[in-house]
Design an enzyme around this catalytic site. Structure first.
Site, PDB file in Angstrom:
ATOM      1  N   TRP A 170       1.075  -1.257   0.115  1.00 55.83           N
ATOM      2  CA  TRP A 170      -0.216   0.099   0.223  1.00 55.83           C
ATOM      3  C   TRP A 170       1.163   1.122  -0.106  1.00 55.83           C
ATOM      4  CZ3 TRP A 170       2.360   2.455   4.616  1.00 55.83           C
ATOM      5  CH2 TRP A 170       2.649   1.195   4.957  1.00 55.83           C
ATOM      6  N   ASN A 171       1.872   1.080   0.689  1.00 59.72           N
ATOM      7  CA  ASN A 171       2.928   2.513   0.633  1.00 59.72           C
ATOM      8  C   ASN A 171       3.496   3.417  -0.274  1.00 59.72           C
ATOM      9  OD1 ASN A 171       4.577   0.219  -0.027  1.00 59.72           O
ATOM     10  ND2 ASN A 171       6.614   1.542   0.550  1.00 59.72           N
ATOM     11  N   LYS A 194      -2.865  -8.774  -6.765  1.00 61.29           N
ATOM     12  CA  LYS A 194      -3.323  -8.717  -5.720  1.00 61.29           C
ATOM     13  C   LYS A 194      -2.492  -7.227  -4.872  1.00 61.29           C
ATOM     14  CE  LYS A 194      -2.821  -9.987  -0.997  1.00 61.29           C
ATOM     15  NZ  LYS A 194      -3.298  -8.997   0.341  1.00 61.29           N
ATOM     16  N   PRO A 195      -3.598  -6.542  -5.217  1.00 59.67           N
ATOM     17  CA  PRO A 195      -2.879  -5.354  -4.523  1.00 59.67           C
ATOM     18  C   PRO A 195      -3.546  -5.110  -3.151  1.00 59.67           C
ATOM     19  CG  PRO A 195      -4.464  -4.511  -6.021  1.00 59.67           C
ATOM     20  CD  PRO A 195      -4.095  -5.781  -6.313  1.00 59.67           C
ATOM     21  N   ASP A 196      -2.617  -4.403  -2.420  1.00 60.63           N
ATOM     22  CA  ASP A 196      -2.993  -4.688  -0.689  1.00 60.63           C
ATOM     23  C   ASP A 196      -4.819  -3.629  -0.493  1.00 60.63           C
ATOM     24  OD1 ASP A 196      -1.812  -4.226   1.837  1.00 60.63           O
ATOM     25  OD2 ASP A 196      -3.901  -2.758   1.567  1.00 60.63           O
ATOM     26  N   SER A 246       6.368  -6.714   3.425  1.00 59.94           N
ATOM     27  CA  SER A 246       7.947  -7.242   4.776  1.00 59.94           C
ATOM     28  C   SER A 246       8.835  -8.542   4.708  1.00 59.94           C
ATOM     29  CB  SER A 246       7.219  -7.056   6.023  1.00 59.94           C
ATOM     30  OG  SER A 246       6.514  -8.394   5.931  1.00 59.94           O
ATOM     31  N   GLU A 267      10.513  -8.411  -3.094  1.00 61.25           N
ATOM     32  CA  GLU A 267      11.535  -6.625  -2.548  1.00 61.25           C
ATOM     33  C   GLU A 267      11.074  -6.354  -1.068  1.00 61.25           C
ATOM     34  OE1 GLU A 267      12.686  -5.124  -4.639  1.00 61.25           O
ATOM     35  OE2 GLU A 267      12.939  -6.703  -6.335  1.00 61.25           O
ATOM     36  N   LEU A 268      11.254  -6.909  -0.654  1.00 56.83           N
ATOM     37  CA  LEU A 268      11.156  -6.649   1.176  1.00 56.83           C
ATOM     38  C   LEU A 268      12.077  -5.624   2.038  1.00 56.83           C
ATOM     39  CD1 LEU A 268      12.376 -10.863   1.981  1.00 56.83           C
ATOM     40  CD2 LEU A 268       9.896  -9.752   1.032  1.00 56.83           C
ATOM     41  N   CYS A 301      10.503   2.101   0.708  1.00 55.17           N
ATOM     42  CA  CYS A 301      11.659   1.033   1.894  1.00 55.17           C
ATOM     43  C   CYS A 301      12.736   1.402   1.485  1.00 55.17           C
ATOM     44  CB  CYS A 301      10.964  -0.287   1.093  1.00 55.17           C
ATOM     45  SG  CYS A 301      11.075   0.175  -1.195  1.00 55.17           S
ATOM     46  N   GLU A 399      12.620  -2.040  11.676  1.00 62.31           N
ATOM     47  CA  GLU A 399      12.013  -1.591  10.276  1.00 62.31           C
ATOM     48  C   GLU A 399      10.946  -1.094  11.726  1.00 62.31           C
ATOM     49  OE1 GLU A 399      10.142  -2.749   7.541  1.00 62.31           O
ATOM     50  OE2 GLU A 399      10.669  -1.251   6.319  1.00 62.31           O
TER      51      GLU A 399
HETATM   52  P1  NAP Z   1       2.915  -7.027   4.727  1.00 63.05           P
HETATM   53  O1  NAP Z   1       2.911  -7.666   5.762  1.00 63.05           O
HETATM   54  O2  NAP Z   1       4.102  -8.366   4.250  1.00 63.05           O
HETATM   55  O3  NAP Z   1       2.311  -6.822   3.215  1.00 63.05           O
HETATM   56  C1  NAP Z   1       2.651  -6.719   1.727  1.00 63.05           C
HETATM   57  C2  NAP Z   1       1.427  -7.000   1.372  1.00 63.05           C
HETATM   58  O4  NAP Z   1       1.603  -8.252   0.852  1.00 63.05           O
HETATM   59  C3  NAP Z   1      -0.350  -6.704   1.804  1.00 63.05           C
HETATM   60  O5  NAP Z   1      -1.010  -6.711   0.831  1.00 63.05           O
HETATM   61  C4  NAP Z   1      -0.258  -8.616   2.194  1.00 63.05           C
HETATM   62  O6  NAP Z   1      -1.868  -7.871   2.062  1.00 63.05           O
HETATM   63  C5  NAP Z   1       0.410  -9.074   1.248  1.00 63.05           C
HETATM   64  N1  NAP Z   1       0.098 -10.290   1.603  1.00 63.05           N
HETATM   65  C6  NAP Z   1       1.569 -10.292   2.251  1.00 63.05           C
HETATM   66  N2  NAP Z   1       1.743 -11.857   2.674  1.00 63.05           N
HETATM   67  C7  NAP Z   1       1.240 -12.695   1.879  1.00 63.05           C
HETATM   68  C8  NAP Z   1       0.452 -14.080   1.608  1.00 63.05           C
HETATM   69  N3  NAP Z   1       1.315 -14.590   1.894  1.00 63.05           N
HETATM   70  N4  NAP Z   1      -0.565 -13.964   0.230  1.00 63.05           N
HETATM   71  C9  NAP Z   1      -0.681 -13.242  -0.557  1.00 63.05           C
HETATM   72  N5  NAP Z   1      -0.489 -11.462   0.013  1.00 63.05           N
HETATM   73  C10 NAP Z   1       0.821 -11.408   1.132  1.00 63.05           C
HETATM   74  O7  NAP Z   1       3.986  -5.639   4.426  1.00 63.05           O
HETATM   75  P2  NAP Z   1       3.567  -4.169   5.174  1.00 63.05           P
HETATM   76  O8  NAP Z   1       4.008  -3.918   6.451  1.00 63.05           O
HETATM   77  O9  NAP Z   1       2.082  -4.328   5.088  1.00 63.05           O
HETATM   78  O10 NAP Z   1       4.102  -3.098   3.926  1.00 63.05           O
HETATM   79  C11 NAP Z   1       5.487  -2.795   4.398  1.00 63.05           C
HETATM   80  C12 NAP Z   1       6.574  -3.873   3.766  1.00 63.05           C
HETATM   81  O11 NAP Z   1       7.042  -3.435   3.064  1.00 63.05           O
HETATM   82  C13 NAP Z   1       7.430  -3.017   4.632  1.00 63.05           C
HETATM   83  O12 NAP Z   1       8.447  -3.782   5.237  1.00 63.05           O
HETATM   84  C14 NAP Z   1       8.462  -2.714   3.512  1.00 63.05           C
HETATM   85  O13 NAP Z   1       9.995  -2.120   4.044  1.00 63.05           O
HETATM   86  C15 NAP Z   1       8.142  -3.346   2.177  1.00 63.05           C
HETATM   87  N6  NAP Z   1       8.729  -2.948   1.048  1.00 63.05           N
HETATM   88  C16 NAP Z   1       8.950  -3.101   0.604  1.00 63.05           C
HETATM   89  C17 NAP Z   1      10.023  -2.866  -1.062  1.00 63.05           C
HETATM   90  C18 NAP Z   1      10.466  -3.179  -1.359  1.00 63.05           C
HETATM   91  O14 NAP Z   1      10.313  -2.457  -2.681  1.00 63.05           O
HETATM   92  N7  NAP Z   1      12.310  -3.600  -1.378  1.00 63.05           N
HETATM   93  C19 NAP Z   1       9.301  -1.809  -0.502  1.00 63.05           C
HETATM   94  C20 NAP Z   1       8.273  -1.245  -0.612  1.00 63.05           C
HETATM   95  C21 NAP Z   1       7.393  -1.985   0.143  1.00 63.05           C
HETATM   96  P3  NAP Z   1      -2.396  -9.119   3.305  1.00 63.05           P
HETATM   97  O15 NAP Z   1      -1.955  -8.175   4.226  1.00 63.05           O
HETATM   98  O16 NAP Z   1      -4.327  -8.469   2.945  1.00 63.05           O
HETATM   99  O17 NAP Z   1      -2.424 -10.381   4.041  1.00 63.05           O
END
Ligand code: NAP
Length: 530
Positions: A170-171, A194-196, A246, A267-268, A301, A399
């Site tokens: 979503w960010n 699947k977008p957030d 994440s 990409e975490l 990120c 983080e």
């Molecule tokens: P998250 O909890 O990992 O969730 C990210 C998205 O992935 C959510 O829409 C989530 O949906 C979905 N998701 C998680 N596990 C899934 C699975 N097993 N199957 C399908 N979908 C799944 O991360 P967040 O905390 O929302 O996002 C922030 C994190 O993203 C931060 O750690 C940031 O650093 C990282 N990030 C990294 C980058 C990069 O390029 N390295 C870019 C942007 C953000 P649900 O919550 O609905 O399950």
């Protein structure tokens, strides 16, 4: 301290005029869900008011989506690269023409400033143009050196993977959603995304524009739903998995991809460091630190959460950085007047406030910010600078993903490099020096997939021709550049052996043949060929 917030307060805001109910319904109608679907409601971070009702897909819906995507992909693989290029360039033009709609959507769903949203518009235009212009050369068959010179004709071919699952957070709702779909589609794949849920409208806007640009209907489809509900179906149907989110979720995705033996790009998270060398231009470095730490309220990120400053310039740098941070205009406005916007969800606000409270309770000093700002809107938090941060504090190593940065002084550059590298992450870093060569040489010693010299992150991120991604716990794989396209392809080697094969020619014994080959190998070595 107080933060100047001359911008309009959130409570006076209503949703932008482009976000009418019929408009939102048209966008959400593109989601692939059964007519009997349950609905979920998102709220606008600026105000907390309801934004959209979205139909939630089930695992059965997802299966159906993959079946349609697979049929569409078989047709798409036959479409010329020239036609794919035309579609991408039309999409590029539509994104720029209709940018106000996209800016309104990103702000309404994410709570970011218009400036931060505009960066996503430029990012997607650049990505579309880049892959439209480079894909044909990158995907073209390549002649490779054959096993036997002249006699072996060897070619490397690139085939699409098939159907790529893209899971985007979503960010950066436009960059992360469309930025990865673009190269996957250009390489001949279908995309199931699947977008957030919180930022699905922005992703759906990109989908709408791509369809207007001529992309066949089932080639790029979107579903929403919790990972815990449809995650398995998204993995089961995929030929390749592109995940941004994440590190904890990334590990689960990697395990699933490993089980299925499909590739994954992850990409975490990060805990990105900036190193200010003693010869840095202090004013520019202070401005750079503001740009590095607070874009999208720190929910980026590649933004900086650890700042290492040479002891001899520490006081001067800190004074300049704090002064600039205190002047930031925090607030909500659907125009370009605001510097820092809102956090996106209550979990983020809780993390930010918990990290700061924990640090302060354990002895950290707050130099700027430090407080939530419910007077501006439910999810606002001041840009915050901390010092005296120690390893016992949660935010030392974890983080925060919010507008919070810790400053650490260092004695010499070796210590700065060691401290910057003392993390399992390795996403992005920044080095500041008046001496470009020195800055680049320090950069090369930092454990991070991208390092920016005299810039925060935009220099590396915007260098779309170069790979971008994380080392260590920050991920696997790279977006951008050739890597960002070729990861969506399956590579195949076709070697055509002509005239003489590898067995001895008729009438030549194996013993004689082995001597001939030995002489040939020695000759090749002397000739200096590979
Ligand atoms: P998250 O909890 O990992 O969730 C990210 C998205 O992935 C959510 O829409 C989530 O949906 C979905 N998701 C998680 N596990 C899934 C699975 N097993 N199957 C399908 N979908 C799944 O991360 P967040 O905390 O929302 O996002 C922030 C994190 O993203 C931060 O750690 C940031 O650093 C990282 N990030 C990294 C980058 C990069 O390029 N390295 C870019 C942007 C953000 P649900 O919550 O609905 O399950």
């Amino acid at each position: 301290m107080t933060i100047d917030h001359t911008a309009a307060t959130a409570h006076a805001l209503s949703l932008p005029a482009t976000l009418t109910r019929p408009r939102v319904s048209r966008l959400t109608a593109q989601l692939a869900a059964a007519p009997t679907a349950n609905y979920t409601t998102t709220c606008a971070p600026y105000t907390g008011e309801p934004l959209a009702d979205l139909p939630v897909s089930t695992p059965a819906d997802v299966e159906d989506v993959f079946a349609r995507a697979r049929r569409a992909q078989a047709r798409w693989a036959l479409v010329s690269l020239e036609e794919r290029r035309r579609i991408l360039l039309r999409f590029h033009d539509l994104v720029l023409e209709r940018q106000d709609e996209g800016l309104d959507l990103m702000q309404a769903e994410n709570g970011k400033t218009r400036r931060d949203a505009f960066l996503e518009i430029t990012d997607i235009a650049i990505t579309a143009r880049y892959y439209a212009r480079t894909a044909a050369a990158l995907l073209a068959p390549k002649r490779r050196r054959g096993a036997i010179p002249v006699l072996t004709h060897t070619t490397e071919l690139r085939h699409p993977k098939g159907v790529v699952t893209v899971i985007s957070p979503w960010n950066y709702p436009l960059s992360m959603a469309a930025g990865d779909a673009i190269p996957a589609l250009m390489a001949g794949n279908a995309v199931v995304q699947k977008p957030d849920t919180q930022t699905a409208l922005t992703a759906l806007w990109a989908l709408e524009l791509m369809r207007e640009a001529g992309l066949p209907k089932d080639l790029w489809q979107m579903v929403i739903g919790r990972g815990s509900s449809i995650g398995d179906a998204l993995m089961a149907g995929a030929d390749y998995m592109m995940f941004t989110g994440s590190t904890a979720s990334g590990r689960r995705i990697a395990a699933g991809a490993g089980e299925r033996l499909i590739g994954a790009s992850l990409e975490l998270g990060g805990k990105n460091a900036m190193v200010v060398l003693e010869d840095a231009d202090i004013d520019k470095a202070a401005a750079g630190a503001v740009a590095a730490c607070f874009p999208s309220a720190g929910q980026l990120c590649v933004s900086i959460e650890r700042l290492y400053v040479a002891e001899e310039i520490r006081d001067e740098f800190v004074a300049a950085f704090v002064e600039r941070t205190r002047k930031l205009r925090l607030g909500a406005a659907y125009d370009f007047s605001v510097d820092v916007g809102s956090l996106t969800n209550s979990a983020q606000l809780e993390t930010v406030t918990a990290h700061i409270a924990d640090a302060v309770a354990k002895g950290a000093t707050v130099l700027a910010g430090g407080h939530a700002r419910p007077d501006l809107g439910p999810l606002f938090h001041e840009p915050t600078i901390l010092t005296d941060v120690t390893p016992e504090m949660t935010l030392f190593a974890h983080e925060t993903f919010g507008p919070v940065v810790s400053i650490y002084p260092y004695r010499d550059v070796e210590e700065a490099i060691a401290m910057a590298n003392a993390t399992p992450y390795g996403l992005n870093a920044s080095v500041w020096s008046r001496n470009g060569a020195r800055g680049r040489s320090v950069a090369a010693r930092l454990h991070a997939g991208t390092v920016n010299v005299n810039d925060a992150f935009a220099a590396a991120w915007g260098s779309i021709d170069a790979p971008m991604g994380g080392m260590g716990d920050s991920g696997l794989g790279r977006r951008h550049g050739a890597d960002g396209l070729l990861e969506y392809t399956e590579v195949q080697t076709v070697a055509h052996q002509r005239l003489q094969g590898f067995a001895p020619p008729r009438g030549v014994s194996y013993e004689r043949w082995s001597r001939i080959l030995t002489l040939a190998l020695r000759a090749l070595r002397r000739l200096g060929t590979h």
